[in-house]
Motif scaffolding. Structure first.
Motif, PDB file in Angstrom:
ATOM      1  N   GLU A 138     -24.268  10.076  34.277  1.00 14.67           N
ATOM      2  CA  GLU A 138     -23.045   9.492  34.837  1.00 14.67           C
ATOM      3  C   GLU A 138     -22.259  10.586  35.535  1.00 14.67           C
ATOM      4  O   GLU A 138     -22.305  11.739  35.110  1.00 14.67           O
ATOM      5  CB  GLU A 138     -22.159   8.948  33.700  1.00 14.67           C
ATOM      6  N   ASN A 167     -29.555   7.339  37.652  1.00 18.02           N
ATOM      7  CA  ASN A 167     -29.495   6.951  36.237  1.00 18.02           C
ATOM      8  C   ASN A 167     -30.827   6.328  35.794  1.00 18.02           C
ATOM      9  O   ASN A 167     -31.406   6.715  34.783  1.00 18.02           O
ATOM     10  CB  ASN A 167     -28.336   5.976  36.051  1.00 18.02           C
ATOM     11  N   PRO A 209     -32.527  -0.713  41.220  1.00 18.70           N
ATOM     12  CA  PRO A 209     -32.778   0.561  40.538  1.00 18.70           C
ATOM     13  C   PRO A 209     -33.834   0.430  39.440  1.00 18.70           C
ATOM     14  O   PRO A 209     -34.505   1.405  39.100  1.00 18.70           O
ATOM     15  CB  PRO A 209     -31.425   0.915  39.935  1.00 18.70           C
ATOM     16  N   PRO A 252     -26.633   4.479  40.307  1.00 21.33           N
ATOM     17  CA  PRO A 252     -27.562   3.663  39.502  1.00 21.33           C
ATOM     18  C   PRO A 252     -29.014   4.128  39.628  1.00 21.33           C
ATOM     19  O   PRO A 252     -29.748   4.116  38.635  1.00 21.33           O
ATOM     20  CB  PRO A 252     -27.399   2.255  40.081  1.00 21.33           C
TER      21      PRO A 252
END
Lengths: 630, 249
Positions: B167, B155, B71, B152
């Motif tokens: 989240e 994010n 990520p 992930p």
């Protein structure tokens, strides 16, 4: 942004009625589909509840029922249901239940309505009653052929997983884990015929499943080294590799099982699942059989007569061959007997000693048609005591015989029925009968008794019937005098010589308006094939199967076997079509064929077929008379 | 979704049974902390209470195609999502975006998901669809197969662009499979005999439930595939009354 659903679109492309819709319509449907998953056994649609979508099976299998709980149809991938409810007051008319774990695509009602308004083919497809739709489907030739003529062996995907009967349960469990299967077939290699090539698979002895291991070994606290033979299920249903797919589905339906081992000469060569055959099903013999087992009185059974006739006509229209029609009608006939026996046992109580109910003649040969009488008998346990037990079996025989007569199977004129005390005897008496007939034959007796040499167990201790067949095969080969007598009887009925536009030319030059195609055609053929099959030790019951054994045994001159097969098929089909025409015209079907009702082609071909029968009879005379002089 | 090559494939360590966070409370806190108005309204939409039965929970199945596994350095190429609940998956609400990732597409990843340079050249940056994406997820619990990707990556992309991450709870259909097939470490006997553990990859898992084969590597199809798998898993061994806290992470 409307997102394109590639997998759904691709699926719709492959299944009617969607495959006929324009591309942009399909795209639009695929973007509006809803999806739902149903575990096997889950009710998908409940009678009377609201239905808001057309259901399409994406994977799995679904059973659709009538309101009274009877099975209406079974559907697999691509099958649709719920349309009746959508078209009529939005209430479920045919409840549906997942037979296997199933993924269902749903077309919401608004989309369905638009398709129905704007696309005629779609509207026809969902609106027309589904039996008509089935007829539409099978009228497409390739479907008809697939449905009616596929053999079970074409469905086998992989070799079966087998263990030897001496293996331990632990060995079986290890093998099952390695092969990722939940059941294993148990085979017995000791009984192999040394003359034949030893098969790796051996003879089928039983099956062991995950559940057996849990219930019969672990729960019972047995050792892992227990032989599989101690926990396996014996006497399992199975099917021969050359049987038809529809026979497999009948077997599964009757016995309520979802898996069936496929055998070739006693060796398992594969396993088929209900889902393999479901796509071959149509609403014919299967549903007649199903409804037979749902009736509780003779009256109700009698009411199924029209369904049986409709099933016969439908198979004729669908270009089924004589073997398939004969098998289907025989299975239906057997089912009537079995159900009547179930009902009789309910009324009379359980039998005092075990018994086997026998079918004789055309039913045992799987060649029954729509016009048929009942030929049956009872084998009783050797402990049978006439004084104590015969009251029961006499009543049982009468119940079944009267019931069959009600259902259209007329009483046998020759009194070959279990109601006749002579044909209601313990096994040892039957063994004596056959031994006597074969060792000391008289043509007079055998004239009316060839029917006993076509026998099959339909209920109870059916292996007794197999025992008698083995006795016949063993003894007949050794008795030339018996074969000669049987041969002489097989020659008593001869075919007509020729046909003209409106009369039959007999050998003595007489003219007739009609001829009995059973007495002059199919019966003498079955008779002469029976003689050869007894001579070569065949255990087959069906005339076509016997003929194959005869060809394999090299009894006939080269090429004659194939000629006889073609002749038999053609004559049988003329007979079948004749009866179907009678049914269609609301006449009582019979076996009397008038040449003026045949086409030029049929007359010409029948003449050829009868010539083959005539030659085959000459060969029988030559072969079995010369044996007598030895 | 991203298809892991064998050496990267799930290594078979058992899943821990650590209890998931109290997501409803967590969302309240996050809503107060968030600065970006899009994130504020996403968190303000809240999430269901952990005791809510799964049959009452609005869900959305989501899948990303990415340029790689990391990520931090790789980016999102496409996003597919399908709204659903326990009874119905609704294609009419499905969405699919092709995005311009942060890094150039490697020819290897083109082979995998079939999205080409020219398509990507015309594609928007994720920031331009963020509003739409978060609206589609708001108030719903996200369904993924292998939770190491979607959460992930989203994010990381947001951290990179607006300086704050995000989240949300997910139900991981791979983890639900692992609960059955990875419940204990592979035994020494199995390892000695070289027995492979049962595969919990998407296509293999689906096959166990008699679900049809779908061609992989299309974000929308994979989202649909995970959606169907979840319905099958719940039908197989949970119940409509199972509280969501037993399923989400």
């Amino acid at each position: 942004m409307q997102a394109e659903q590639l997998e759904i679109l691709d699926f719709l492309h492959r299944h009617p009625p969607f495959c006929d819709l324009p591309e942009e319509t399909l795209g639009w449907i695929s973007q509006n589909i809803e999806i739902s998953y149903f575990k096997a056994g889950t009710q998908i649609l409940q009678f009377g509840e609201e239905v808001d979508a057309l259901h399409i099976i994406r994977s799995g299998a679904v059973e659709v029922f009538r309101r009274n709980g009877d099975l209406h149809n079974r559907l697999s991938e691509g099958g649709i249901f719920g349309e009746f409810g959508l078209l009529r007051n939005r209430r479920v008319r045919f409840p549906a239940k997942a037979l296997e774990d199933s993924l269902v695509y749903l077309i919401p009602e608004t989309i369905f309505n638009e398709l129905f308004e704007n696309h005629e083919l779609f509207a026809d497809f969902v609106e027309i009653e589904d039996h008509t739709r089935l007829r539409h489907a099978v009228s497409r030739k390739e479907d008809a052929n697939e449905l009616m003529t596929s053999k079970v062996e074409t469905l086998i995907a992989r070799e079966p997983v087998t263990v030897n009967i001496q293996a331990t349960v632990q060995e079986a469990a290890i093998l099952m884990s390695e092969e990722s299967v939940s059941s294993v077939l148990v085979v017995n290699e000791r009984t192999g015929d040394p003359a034949k090539q030893a098969s790796a698979s051996g003879y089928l002895a039983g099956i062991v499943t995950d559940v057996d291991i849990r219930k019969r070994l672990v729960a019972a606290g047995l050792s892992y080294t227990t032989p599989v033979s101690e926990i396996m299920t014996r006497n399992l249903a199975s099917i021969e590799h050359h049987q038809f797919v529809f026979e497999a589905s009948l077997a599964m339906l009757r016995k309520n099982i979802h898996h069936l081992p496929v055998l070739k000469k006693g060796h398992p060569i594969g396993m088929i699942a209900l889902s393999d055959i479901i796509r071959y099903e149509s609403q014919n013999s299967l549903f007649v059989v199903s409804s037979i087992f749902h009736q509780y009185t003779v009256e109700d059974l009698k009411a199924l007569g029209d369904d049986v006739k409709a099933c016969f006509s439908r198979m004729v229209n669908e270009d089924a061959n004589s073997h398939m029609i004969g098998s289907a009608m025989s299975i239906i006939g057997r089912s009537f007997k079995q159900r009547l026996l179930e009902l009789a046992e309910v009324e009379l109580g359980p039998p005092p000693v075990p018994y086997c109910f026998l079918a004789l003649g055309s039913m045992a040969r799987e060649e029954q048609l729509i016009v048929t009488d009942q030929d049956n008998a009872l084998i009783l346990d050797n402990r049978f005591d006439p004084d104590r037990h015969d009251g029961y079996f006499k009543a049982l025989a009468k119940f079944v015989s009267d019931g069959l007569a009600e259902c259209g199977y007329t009483y046998c004129k020759g009194e070959i029925m279990a109601t006749n005390v002579k044909w209601r005897q313990p096994l040892h008496v039957w063994e004596d009968y056959f031994t006597e007939w074969i060792e000391n034959p008289t043509p007079e007796f055998l004239l009316n008794s060839s029917i006993f040499f076509d026998l099959d167990g339909v209920w109870g201790k059916t292996d007794w019937a197999a025992q008698l067949r083995e006795l016949i095969v063993r003894e007949a080969k050794k008795s030339p005098r018996f074969l000669t007598c049987m041969a002489r009887n097989a020659l008593r009925r001869t075919p007509p010589l020729g046909f003209f536009k409106n009369f039959v030319m007999e050998k003595d030059g007489r003219h007739s308006n009609s001829f009995n195609i059973k007495r002059r055609g199919t019966a003498p053929l079955a008779d002469l094939i029976r003689v050869h099959s007894l001579a070569c030790g065949s255990t087959a019951r069906n005339t076509f199967d016997r003929l194959q054994d005869i060809i394999d045994a090299d009894i006939l001159p080269h090429g004659h076997g194939q000629d006889i097969r073609d002749a038999l098929e053609f004559i049988a089909m003329v007979r079948i079509r004749h009866q179907a025409l009678d049914l269609e015209a609301n006449r009582t079907p019979d076996n009397n064929v008038e040449p003026e009702n045949l086409s030029d082609f049929e007359r010409k071909t029948l003449k050829d077929a009868f010539q083959i029968l005539s030659n085959a009879q000459k060969f029988v005379r030559f072969r079995y008379q010369s044996q007598r002089s030895r | 979704m991203l298809y892991l090559r064998k050496k990267n494939a799930f290594n078979g360590t058992p899943y821990s049974k650590s209890s998931p966070p109290d997501w409803a409370a967590r969302f309240k806190k996050l809503a107060a902390q968030a600065k970006d108005p899009r994130l504020q309204s996403f968190y303000n939409a809240g999430t269901v209470d952990g005791d809510t039965p799964i049959s009452k929970v609005p869900l959305v199945a989501m899948d990303f195609e990415t340029t790689g596994l990391d990520p931090e350095s790789n980016g999102i190429v496409s996003i597919g999502l399908v709204p659903m609940d326990l009874n119905r998956i609704r294609c009419s609400g499905a969405q699919h975006w092709i995005l311009k990732p942060r890094e150039e597409l490697s020819s290897e990843s083109i082979v995998i998901h079939g999205i080409t340079h020219s398509e990507v050249a015309r594609a928007p940056d994720i920031i331009r669809i963020l509003d739409e994406l978060l609206k589609a997820l708001a108030g719903k619990v996200v369904v993924v197969h292998h939770r190491g990707i979607e959460r992930p990556f989203l994010n990381a992309e947001l951290l990179n662009r607006i300086g704050e991450g995000c989240e949300f709870p997910v139900i991981d259909t791979m983890e639900l499979e692992a609960r059955v097939y990875r419940s204990k470490p592979r035994g020494i006997v199995d390892r000695l005999l070289g027995r492979h553990p049962t595969s919990i990859r998407l296509a293999d898992s689906r096959a166990r439930y008699n679900l049809p084969f779908y061609s992989p590597h299309h974000a929308l199809t994979d989202a649909l595939a995970s959606a169907e798998l979840l319905q099958a898993q719940i039908a197989d061994r949970y119940s409509p009354d199972t509280p969501i806290k037993e399923l989400w992470k």
